[in-house]
Write a protein that holds these residues in place. Structure first.
Motif, PDB file in Angstrom:
ATOM      1  N   SER A  65       0.823  12.426  -8.038  1.00  0.00           N
ATOM      2  CA  SER A  65       0.941  12.619  -6.595  1.00  0.00           C
ATOM      3  C   SER A  65       1.012  14.100  -6.258  1.00  0.00           C
ATOM      4  O   SER A  65       1.721  14.878  -6.915  1.00  0.00           O
ATOM      5  CB  SER A  65       2.196  11.912  -6.077  1.00  0.00           C
ATOM      6  OG  SER A  65       2.457  12.271  -4.737  1.00  0.00           O
ATOM      7  N   GLY A  66       0.294  14.496  -5.201  1.00  0.00           N
ATOM      8  CA  GLY A  66       0.358  15.878  -4.734  1.00  0.00           C
ATOM      9  C   GLY A  66       1.645  16.198  -4.017  1.00  0.00           C
ATOM     10  O   GLY A  66       1.907  17.358  -3.703  1.00  0.00           O
ATOM     11  N   GLU A  67       2.461  15.174  -3.740  1.00  0.00           N
ATOM     12  CA  GLU A  67       3.712  15.389  -3.022  1.00  0.00           C
ATOM     13  C   GLU A  67       4.904  15.547  -3.955  1.00  0.00           C
ATOM     14  O   GLU A  67       6.030  15.749  -3.491  1.00  0.00           O
ATOM     15  CB  GLU A  67       3.956  14.223  -2.072  1.00  0.00           C
ATOM     16  CG  GLU A  67       2.869  14.066  -1.012  1.00  0.00           C
ATOM     17  CD  GLU A  67       3.118  12.884  -0.095  1.00  0.00           C
ATOM     18  OE1 GLU A  67       4.111  12.169  -0.336  1.00  0.00           O
ATOM     19  OE2 GLU A  67       2.314  12.684   0.832  1.00  0.00           O
ATOM     20  N   LEU A  68       4.673  15.435  -5.260  1.00  0.00           N
ATOM     21  CA  LEU A  68       5.763  15.545  -6.232  1.00  0.00           C
ATOM     22  C   LEU A  68       5.453  16.655  -7.228  1.00  0.00           C
ATOM     23  O   LEU A  68       4.286  16.903  -7.549  1.00  0.00           O
ATOM     24  CB  LEU A  68       5.942  14.217  -6.989  1.00  0.00           C
ATOM     25  CG  LEU A  68       6.270  12.989  -6.148  1.00  0.00           C
ATOM     26  CD1 LEU A  68       6.185  11.732  -7.005  1.00  0.00           C
ATOM     27  CD2 LEU A  68       7.649  13.113  -5.516  1.00  0.00           C
ATOM     28  N   ASP A  69       6.489  17.279  -7.730  1.00  0.00           N
ATOM     29  CA  ASP A  69       6.285  18.283  -8.774  1.00  0.00           C
ATOM     30  C   ASP A  69       5.774  17.596 -10.032  1.00  0.00           C
ATOM     31  O   ASP A  69       6.275  16.525 -10.404  1.00  0.00           O
ATOM     32  CB  ASP A  69       7.598  19.003  -9.089  1.00  0.00           C
ATOM     33  CG  ASP A  69       8.079  19.874  -7.934  1.00  0.00           C
ATOM     34  OD1 ASP A  69       7.219  20.305  -7.133  1.00  0.00           O
ATOM     35  OD2 ASP A  69       9.296  20.098  -7.830  1.00  0.00           O
ATOM     36  N   PRO A  70       4.792  18.185 -10.705  1.00  0.00           N
ATOM     37  CA  PRO A  70       4.301  17.565 -11.940  1.00  0.00           C
ATOM     38  C   PRO A  70       5.414  17.475 -12.978  1.00  0.00           C
ATOM     39  O   PRO A  70       6.240  18.392 -13.092  1.00  0.00           O
ATOM     40  CB  PRO A  70       3.189  18.519 -12.402  1.00  0.00           C
ATOM     41  CG  PRO A  70       2.802  19.289 -11.178  1.00  0.00           C
ATOM     42  CD  PRO A  70       4.049  19.405 -10.364  1.00  0.00           C
ATOM     43  N   PRO A  71       5.458  16.390 -13.732  1.00  0.00           N
ATOM     44  CA  PRO A  71       6.465  16.287 -14.794  1.00  0.00           C
ATOM     45  C   PRO A  71       6.069  17.183 -15.965  1.00  0.00           C
ATOM     46  O   PRO A  71       4.913  17.595 -16.097  1.00  0.00           O
ATOM     47  CB  PRO A  71       6.406  14.813 -15.181  1.00  0.00           C
ATOM     48  CG  PRO A  71       4.992  14.415 -14.875  1.00  0.00           C
ATOM     49  CD  PRO A  71       4.584  15.202 -13.678  1.00  0.00           C
ATOM     50  N   ALA A  72       7.034  17.453 -16.834  1.00  0.00           N
ATOM     51  CA  ALA A  72       6.759  18.258 -18.028  1.00  0.00           C
ATOM     52  C   ALA A  72       6.333  17.351 -19.171  1.00  0.00           C
ATOM     53  O   ALA A  72       6.664  16.160 -19.209  1.00  0.00           O
ATOM     54  CB  ALA A  72       8.011  19.040 -18.413  1.00  0.00           C
ATOM     55  N   VAL A  73       5.595  17.904 -20.102  1.00  0.00           N
ATOM     56  CA  VAL A  73       5.259  17.156 -21.315  1.00  0.00           C
ATOM     57  C   VAL A  73       6.559  16.769 -22.024  1.00  0.00           C
ATOM     58  O   VAL A  73       7.466  17.592 -22.181  1.00  0.00           O
ATOM     59  CB  VAL A  73       4.362  17.999 -22.242  1.00  0.00           C
ATOM     60  CG1 VAL A  73       4.168  17.296 -23.586  1.00  0.00           C
ATOM     61  CG2 VAL A  73       3.011  18.255 -21.586  1.00  0.00           C
ATOM     62  N   GLY A  74       6.668  15.519 -22.404  1.00  0.00           N
ATOM     63  CA  GLY A  74       7.876  15.008 -23.030  1.00  0.00           C
ATOM     64  C   GLY A  74       8.873  14.410 -22.059  1.00  0.00           C
ATOM     65  O   GLY A  74       9.846  13.775 -22.476  1.00  0.00           O
ATOM     66  N   GLU A  75       8.625  14.585 -20.761  1.00  0.00           N
ATOM     67  CA  GLU A  75       9.551  14.042 -19.762  1.00  0.00           C
ATOM     68  C   GLU A  75       9.329  12.543 -19.589  1.00  0.00           C
ATOM     69  O   GLU A  75       8.193  12.060 -19.542  1.00  0.00           O
ATOM     70  CB  GLU A  75       9.340  14.749 -18.423  1.00  0.00           C
ATOM     71  CG  GLU A  75      10.293  14.290 -17.327  1.00  0.00           C
ATOM     72  CD  GLU A  75      10.120  15.072 -16.033  1.00  0.00           C
ATOM     73  OE1 GLU A  75      10.578  14.573 -14.980  1.00  0.00           O
ATOM     74  OE2 GLU A  75       9.532  16.169 -16.066  1.00  0.00           O
ATOM     75  N   ALA A  76      10.421  11.791 -19.474  1.00  0.00           N
ATOM     76  CA  ALA A  76      10.367  10.354 -19.229  1.00  0.00           C
ATOM     77  C   ALA A  76      10.706  10.093 -17.765  1.00  0.00           C
ATOM     78  O   ALA A  76      11.585  10.741 -17.195  1.00  0.00           O
ATOM     79  CB  ALA A  76      11.337   9.617 -20.130  1.00  0.00           C
ATOM     80  N   ALA A  77       9.998   9.154 -17.158  1.00  0.00           N
ATOM     81  CA  ALA A  77      10.226   8.830 -15.753  1.00  0.00           C
ATOM     82  C   ALA A  77       9.731   7.420 -15.477  1.00  0.00           C
ATOM     83  O   ALA A  77       9.038   6.805 -16.296  1.00  0.00           O
ATOM     84  CB  ALA A  77       9.494   9.831 -14.856  1.00  0.00           C
ATOM     85  N   ALA A  78      10.119   6.911 -14.309  1.00  0.00           N
ATOM     86  CA  ALA A  78       9.578   5.640 -13.824  1.00  0.00           C
ATOM     87  C   ALA A  78       8.431   5.965 -12.882  1.00  0.00           C
ATOM     88  O   ALA A  78       8.627   6.612 -11.851  1.00  0.00           O
ATOM     89  CB  ALA A  78      10.660   4.843 -13.095  1.00  0.00           C
ATOM     90  N   PHE A  79       7.229   5.555 -13.268  1.00  0.00           N
ATOM     91  CA  PHE A  79       6.025   5.829 -12.489  1.00  0.00           C
ATOM     92  C   PHE A  79       5.655   4.591 -11.671  1.00  0.00           C
ATOM     93  O   PHE A  79       5.589   3.478 -12.211  1.00  0.00           O
ATOM     94  CB  PHE A  79       4.865   6.193 -13.417  1.00  0.00           C
ATOM     95  CG  PHE A  79       5.047   7.491 -14.150  1.00  0.00           C
ATOM     96  CD1 PHE A  79       4.541   8.682 -13.629  1.00  0.00           C
ATOM     97  CD2 PHE A  79       5.726   7.539 -15.367  1.00  0.00           C
ATOM     98  CE1 PHE A  79       4.715   9.882 -14.299  1.00  0.00           C
ATOM     99  CE2 PHE A  79       5.895   8.738 -16.048  1.00  0.00           C
ATOM    100  CZ  PHE A  79       5.388   9.920 -15.513  1.00  0.00           C
ATOM    101  N   PHE A  80       5.379   4.785 -10.378  1.00  0.00           N
ATOM    102  CA  PHE A  80       4.932   3.716  -9.484  1.00  0.00           C
ATOM    103  C   PHE A  80       3.494   4.027  -9.102  1.00  0.00           C
ATOM    104  O   PHE A  80       3.208   5.103  -8.559  1.00  0.00           O
ATOM    105  CB  PHE A  80       5.828   3.648  -8.252  1.00  0.00           C
ATOM    106  CG  PHE A  80       7.254   3.273  -8.564  1.00  0.00           C
ATOM    107  CD1 PHE A  80       7.700   1.971  -8.378  1.00  0.00           C
ATOM    108  CD2 PHE A  80       8.143   4.211  -9.072  1.00  0.00           C
ATOM    109  CE1 PHE A  80       9.013   1.618  -8.680  1.00  0.00           C
ATOM    110  CE2 PHE A  80       9.454   3.865  -9.376  1.00  0.00           C
ATOM    111  CZ  PHE A  80       9.889   2.564  -9.189  1.00  0.00           C
TER     112      PHE A  80
END
Length: 247
Positions: A65-80
């Motif tokens: 998303s262009g509205e969110l900061d890109p995550p870092a390599v190795g970062e875990a998150a919940a993606f929708f």
């Protein structure tokens, strides 16, 4: 239950816990990579259509998303995500993202319950809320069993015609509307055309909660009510959810 989780589930047909393995890269040659393209390893699917429930362990391409900061390599998150493209791999468009710990409560609960996936309970709550809102806008809600079915007459066949049929319900309980208990005629479109195929198609001896809409014009001469929306039929047990929401 955070409201943002519910809102994201409404927007996204697929969500998963994942770990970013590469940025500026894609798993599909048909997807151009840029600084907002990521390859994400799916650690656990949170909710998904049947075809994508077994993605855990695979890598997918995510257009961030262009509205969110890109995550870092190795970062875990919940993606929708939504806008799925399926080929040699899977590419999706991100509509939202939450920290992994924001959904851990749902993951832990699913592991100790009969829920198929971590967001199964939230999806049920969403469906029930939508059903209640739909019932509030209806003209009647009844519990009844189908005792007869017949094709309605007086309608000329044409392309995309609904092919009106009439169901006779034996109404045992009136939850909403001016409906006397007993026999009640209800129209429904029996056509499988794309305009009508999602409408309920009553079956002989089928019992349920029926969400009814008043007819008008020529239809009113055939029956006082009709079924049109996919949620106009509900299992009898959904009456409890409707009554609980209205208390």
């Amino acid at each position: 239950m955070p409201e943002d989780v519910t809102a994201l589930i409404r927007q996204a047909p697929l969500s998963f816990l994942g770990t970013v393995t590469r940025l500026g890269s894609a798993r599909m040659t048909s997807v151009p990579a840029d600084d907002r393209t990521a390859v994400v390893q799916v650690d656990q699917v949170l909710h998904a259509p049947d075809a994508f429930k077994r993605l855990a362990g695979s890598e997918v391409t995510v257009q961030l998303s262009g509205e969110l900061d890109p995550p870092a390599v190795g970062e875990a998150a919940a993606f929708f995500t939504q806008g799925m493209v399926y080929g040699e791999s899977l590419a999706v468009t991100e509509v939202g993202r939450l920290p992994a710990d924001a959904v851990q409560e749902h993951v832990a609960l699913a592991a100790t319950s009969a829920n198929a996936m971590p967001f199964s309970a939230l999806q049920r709550d969403i469906r029930d809320a939508d059903m209640v809102a739909h019932a509030d806008d209806a003209d009647a809600v009844v519990i009844g069993v189908v005792v007869s079915l017949e094709q309605a007459d007086g309608f000329q066949p044409s392309e995309h015609a609904p092919d009106w049929w009439r169901a006779q319900l034996d109404v045992a309980h009136v939850e909403q509307g001016e409906v006397p208990p007993g026999r009640l005629a209800v129209l429904y479109p029996n056509s499988l055309d794309f305009r009508w195929y999602k409408a309920p198609k009553p079956k002989a001896s089928q019992e349920g909660m029926w969400i009814l809409h008043a007819t008008s014009g020529d239809l009113s001469r055939q029956a006082p009510f009709q079924l049109l929306h996919p949620t106009d039929y509900q299992p009898v047990q959904k009456l409890d959810a409707l009554q609980a929401a209205r208390r």
